[in-house]
Write a protein that holds these residues in place. Sequence first.
Motif, PDB file in Angstrom:
ATOM      1  N   TRP A 175       0.807  -1.217   0.000  1.00  0.00           N
ATOM      2  CA  TRP A 175       0.000   0.000   0.000  1.00  0.00           C
ATOM      3  C   TRP A 175       0.845   1.274   0.000  1.00  0.00           C
ATOM      4  O   TRP A 175       0.382   2.329  -0.428  1.00  0.00           O
ATOM      5  CB  TRP A 175      -0.992   0.018   1.171  1.00  0.00           C
ATOM      6  CG  TRP A 175      -0.384  -0.114   2.537  1.00  0.00           C
ATOM      7  CD1 TRP A 175      -0.211  -1.255   3.253  1.00  0.00           C
ATOM      8  CD2 TRP A 175       0.127   0.953   3.358  1.00  0.00           C
ATOM      9  NE1 TRP A 175       0.372  -0.982   4.464  1.00  0.00           N
ATOM     10  CE2 TRP A 175       0.581   0.367   4.563  1.00  0.00           C
ATOM     11  CE3 TRP A 175       0.220   2.332   3.196  1.00  0.00           C
ATOM     12  CZ2 TRP A 175       1.144   1.118   5.585  1.00  0.00           C
ATOM     13  CZ3 TRP A 175       0.777   3.087   4.224  1.00  0.00           C
ATOM     14  CH2 TRP A 175       1.227   2.481   5.399  1.00  0.00           C
TER      15      TRP A 175
ATOM     16  N   GLN B  52       1.999   1.190  -4.025  1.00  0.00           N
ATOM     17  CA  GLN B  52       0.942   1.066  -5.031  1.00  0.00           C
ATOM     18  C   GLN B  52      -0.316   1.864  -4.700  1.00  0.00           C
ATOM     19  O   GLN B  52      -1.214   1.990  -5.522  1.00  0.00           O
ATOM     20  CB  GLN B  52       0.560  -0.406  -5.205  1.00  0.00           C
ATOM     21  CG  GLN B  52       1.711  -1.254  -5.705  1.00  0.00           C
ATOM     22  CD  GLN B  52       1.379  -2.738  -5.673  1.00  0.00           C
ATOM     23  OE1 GLN B  52       0.230  -3.125  -5.514  1.00  0.00           O
ATOM     24  NE2 GLN B  52       2.399  -3.557  -5.827  1.00  0.00           N
ATOM     25  N   GLY B  53      -0.429   2.374  -3.495  1.00  0.00           N
ATOM     26  CA  GLY B  53      -1.645   3.079  -3.102  1.00  0.00           C
ATOM     27  C   GLY B  53      -2.435   2.261  -2.104  1.00  0.00           C
ATOM     28  O   GLY B  53      -2.281   1.041  -2.002  1.00  0.00           O
ATOM     29  N   CYS B  54      -3.296   2.945  -1.384  1.00  0.00           N
ATOM     30  CA  CYS B  54      -3.952   2.316  -0.244  1.00  0.00           C
ATOM     31  C   CYS B  54      -4.860   1.146  -0.604  1.00  0.00           C
ATOM     32  O   CYS B  54      -5.062   0.246   0.200  1.00  0.00           O
ATOM     33  CB  CYS B  54      -4.724   3.357   0.556  1.00  0.00           C
ATOM     34  SG  CYS B  54      -5.947   4.263  -0.406  1.00  0.00           S
ATOM     35  N   SER B  55      -5.412   1.114  -1.821  1.00  0.00           N
ATOM     36  CA  SER B  55      -6.311   0.018  -2.175  1.00  0.00           C
ATOM     37  C   SER B  55      -5.584  -1.327  -2.198  1.00  0.00           C
ATOM     38  O   SER B  55      -6.211  -2.381  -2.060  1.00  0.00           O
ATOM     39  CB  SER B  55      -6.962   0.278  -3.535  1.00  0.00           C
ATOM     40  OG  SER B  55      -5.971   0.427  -4.533  1.00  0.00           O
TER      41      SER B  55
ATOM     42  N   GLY C 172      -6.706   6.644   2.273  1.00  0.00           N
ATOM     43  CA  GLY C 172      -5.660   7.594   1.931  1.00  0.00           C
ATOM     44  C   GLY C 172      -4.358   7.231   2.629  1.00  0.00           C
ATOM     45  O   GLY C 172      -4.362   6.594   3.681  1.00  0.00           O
TER      46      GLY C 172
ATOM     47  N   GLU D  30      -6.346  13.486   1.933  1.00  0.00           N
ATOM     48  CA  GLU D  30      -6.536  12.736   0.688  1.00  0.00           C
ATOM     49  C   GLU D  30      -7.951  12.146   0.641  1.00  0.00           C
ATOM     50  O   GLU D  30      -8.633  12.198  -0.382  1.00  0.00           O
ATOM     51  CB  GLU D  30      -5.493  11.618   0.603  1.00  0.00           C
ATOM     52  CG  GLU D  30      -5.471  10.887  -0.726  1.00  0.00           C
ATOM     53  CD  GLU D  30      -4.371   9.841  -0.803  1.00  0.00           C
ATOM     54  OE1 GLU D  30      -4.621   8.774  -1.377  1.00  0.00           O
ATOM     55  OE2 GLU D  30      -3.281  10.089  -0.254  1.00  0.00           O
TER      56      GLU D  30
END
Length: 198
Positions: A48, A51-54, A67, A91
Amino acid sequence: MRVQNRMIRFLLGATALAAIIATAGCAGREPSSPEDVMPNEFEGAPNWVIQGCSAYWGDDGGARICGVGDAKVGRSMSIARTKATSRARAEISRTLETKVKNMVKDFQEQVTDGESEMSAEQFSSTTVSLSKSTLNGTSVQDSWISNSNQLYMLVALDVEAFNNSVREMDEMSDKLRSFIESRARKSFAELDEEMEDY
């Protein structure tokens, strides 16, 4: 004296040539990535962070907005945690405001009786109020510290916390409240299916 002057000119020429070669060598290279500049910065980082929180939940179909925020860890871990959490919440706030605007706009378009139509001022006020009050329902899910002492915080807001905030808003009409609650899960989960008529 002549020998000394020749030596100085030779050294200056050699320095200039080296600079030209170095510049030419850099021009042919690909732009450096963060991994090239700080190769060990993200060693062992959870997905996360990069690559981002998802990436934390994967494809579980969960209805939430998340976020990631970061801050340098200095003398106080508490201050770093507060800063990183605040940035993650900011965010979420940006994403949430867009979603709420869309839901309220859909409501305006589908409700035709004069009593239920909102003025531009009411629309803006409702959107901002709901976005702000809902942030109280956010929660920290995970954290990680990089090799350079950068703290990363993962924060999320799930649809149940959002709906709880909607229910507590006195200034919102019952129709709008019901409409938003019925659309929230789809909006949070980013489903592409068409909304049913209210």
